[in-house]
Motif scaffolding. Structure first.
Motif, PDB file in Angstrom:
ATOM      1  N   LEU A   1       0.839  -1.196   0.000  1.00 43.93           N
ATOM      2  CA  LEU A   1       0.000   0.000   0.000  1.00 43.93           C
ATOM      3  C   LEU A   1       0.878   1.253   0.000  1.00 43.93           C
ATOM      4  CD1 LEU A   1      -2.789  -1.008   2.547  1.00 43.93           C
ATOM      5  CD2 LEU A   1      -3.106  -0.584   0.096  1.00 43.93           C
ATOM      6  N   PRO A   2       0.389   2.341  -0.573  1.00 46.72           N
ATOM      7  CA  PRO A   2       1.214   3.562  -0.640  1.00 46.72           C
ATOM      8  C   PRO A   2       1.474   4.158   0.736  1.00 46.72           C
ATOM      9  CG  PRO A   2      -1.032   4.005  -1.365  1.00 46.72           C
ATOM     10  CD  PRO A   2      -0.923   2.514  -1.221  1.00 46.72           C
ATOM     11  N   ASP A   3       2.493   5.003   0.792  1.00 46.73           N
ATOM     12  CA  ASP A   3       2.866   5.633   2.060  1.00 46.73           C
ATOM     13  C   ASP A   3       1.711   6.414   2.661  1.00 46.73           C
ATOM     14  OD1 ASP A   3       5.372   4.586   1.817  1.00 46.73           O
ATOM     15  OD2 ASP A   3       6.311   6.442   1.119  1.00 46.73           O
ATOM     16  N   ALA A   4       0.814   6.911   1.812  1.00 47.91           N
ATOM     17  CA  ALA A   4      -0.322   7.698   2.311  1.00 47.91           C
ATOM     18  C   ALA A   4      -1.188   6.876   3.254  1.00 47.91           C
ATOM     19  CB  ALA A   4      -1.160   8.207   1.135  1.00 47.91           C
ATOM     20  N   PHE A   5      -1.296   5.568   3.027  1.00 45.81           N
ATOM     21  CA  PHE A   5      -2.091   4.727   3.927  1.00 45.81           C
ATOM     22  C   PHE A   5      -1.499   4.738   5.329  1.00 45.81           C
ATOM     23  CE2 PHE A   5      -2.172   0.674   6.185  1.00 45.81           C
ATOM     24  CZ  PHE A   5      -3.523   0.572   6.453  1.00 45.81           C
ATOM     25  N   PHE A   6      -0.189   4.546   5.416  1.00 45.25           N
ATOM     26  CA  PHE A   6       0.464   4.470   6.723  1.00 45.25           C
ATOM     27  C   PHE A   6       0.419   5.825   7.433  1.00 45.25           C
ATOM     28  CE2 PHE A   6       2.278   1.190   4.005  1.00 45.25           C
ATOM     29  CZ  PHE A   6       2.120   0.061   4.795  1.00 45.25           C
TER      30      PHE A   6
END
Length: 393
Positions: A289-294
């Motif tokens: 998943l992209p960094d935006a999720f984290f």
């Protein structure tokens, strides 16, 4: 029929009965209280990851026994994650092992690496399975206490105490950061000192990093395997349950050099053999998943932490603001509590909230006698209701 004359439970496990989590969750069910004791979210994780598991089921991937080390897709995703996040390179075929949650990874590591009589240094308070797993391996638990710093608002590691705990019989250090239950995140300086000690005394390190993505404010998670001399002596453990809010899937893993991975795999294959086949494919997608999720996950949990810590402070607790995990530790002594276990058992009737007494996580229970742990991985409405109920105290 003649009665049994021997206790059915062996001596190593005799001190361990029903876990405090089972007891308090049952109390929550019986009283209808808000359960802030056991650490599981009250909502599922990303829809696309859940649908990835459904797709794997429908396509027949993982419905039969998956490979013993884990499906290749997940092992590759784990190595990509370690490289992208921390600059650590691992071979997906020889240095990764998928397990039934992080709990099995800890158990298999200790069973594989500890000989009867070996000493295992562990930070207390500690997750309760650590003590049981050390006992099952025949090891001797040597606690080093994280102590509250009221001025700094966090629990700190006394490095002199850690060094004094290591003897010629010490086999490994069992580390946990971000730390459950205190919510502390060991700093680079603290980790560098632990690493230097491990190298100096030729110790193994088993490190539980399941909350690696749940760090707040200015805290950062730094794997101890990234320090000089540590990759070759470290078993790094993590899992999908906490990061992706699918705790029931029980998908964990470890990364370690080939000889340590092979040793742990030897023990693991006789515990569960394999599990969680279709979910492994879904977790492989989750790790990409992209960094935006984290970033969104951390921001959401930080806001929920603030709701609960502010509610606890308003209710009269002394609160230690966590910089990681999704637990907050609070001291009930200002409310007149003398015994955290009794306090938590009475809490559902008094105000309709369930918490966990920290004393059960200590070899030295007096140190945490009035401390309690509450989980903030719940919906904001639930947390605000819990805060209002706690205000009745």
């Amino acid at each position: 029929m003649a009665p049994m004359t021997r206790a059915p439970l062996n001596r190593r496990l005799a001190p361990f009965g029903t876990t405090i989590f089972a007891e308090m969750s049952a109390l929550a069910t019986a009283t209808g209280a808000i359960n802030l004791g056991q650490g599981f979210p009250d909502t599922d994780g990303p829809v696309e990851i859940r649908e990835a598991a459904v797709r794997a089921l429908r396509e027949g991937r993982g419905n039969q026994y998956p490979p013993g080390p884990g499906v290749p897709e997940l092992r590759t995703a784990i190595t990509e994650h370690q490289r992208r996040r921390y600059g650590l390179s691992y071979d997906p075929d020889t240095e990764v092992l998928v397990t039934v949650g992080a709990t099995e990874a800890v158990a298999a590591s200790l069973l594989a690496l500890v000989e009867p009589g070996d000493e295992v240094v562990a930070l207390e308070p500690y997750y309760d399975s650590y003590a049981a797993c050390i006992a099952m391996a025949g090891g001797t638990r040597v606690p080093v206490t994280l102590r509250p710093d009221p001025d700094g608002g966090r629990f700190v590691l006394d490095l002199d105490e850690l060094r004094a705990a290591v003897t010629d019989r010490t086999r490994l250090i069992l580390l946990n950061t971000p730390h459950n239950p205190t919510g502390t995140v060991l700093t680079r300086d603290e980790l560098a000192a632990v690493a230097a000690l491990a190298v100096e005394r030729d110790l193994l390190v088993v490190t539980d990093e399941v909350y690696e993505h749940l760090v707040f404010d200015d805290a950062e998670h730094v794997p101890i395997a990234s320090f000089p001399g540590m990759r070759e002596r470290t078993v790094t453990i993590s899992s999908a349950g906490k990061t992706f809010s699918f705790t029931g899937w029980k998908v964990g893993w470890l990364t370690a050099p080939p000889e340590l991975t092979a040793a742990v795999r030897t023990a693991k294959q006789y515990l569960t053999f394999v599990a969680s086949g279709p979910f492994q494919y879904a977790v492989a997608e989750a790790l990409r998943l992209p960094d935006a999720f984290f970033a969104s996950l951390r921001a959401d949990l930080a806001a929920k932490r603030d709701i609960l810590t502010e509610g606890l402070t308003a209710a009269g607790f002394r609160v230690y603001r966590p910089r990681g995990t999704y637990f907050v530790t609070a001291d009930a002594a200002p409310l007149g509590a003398r015994d955290g276990v009794a306090f938590c058992r009475s809490l559902p009737e008094r105000c309709g909230v369930v918490a966990i007494p920290n004393a059960v996580f200590y070899d030295h229970p007096e140190t945490g006698r009035t401390l309690v742990r509450l989980a903030f991985c719940k919906g904001e409405t639930v947390l605000r209701e819990a805060a209002e109920r706690l205000a009745r105290l």
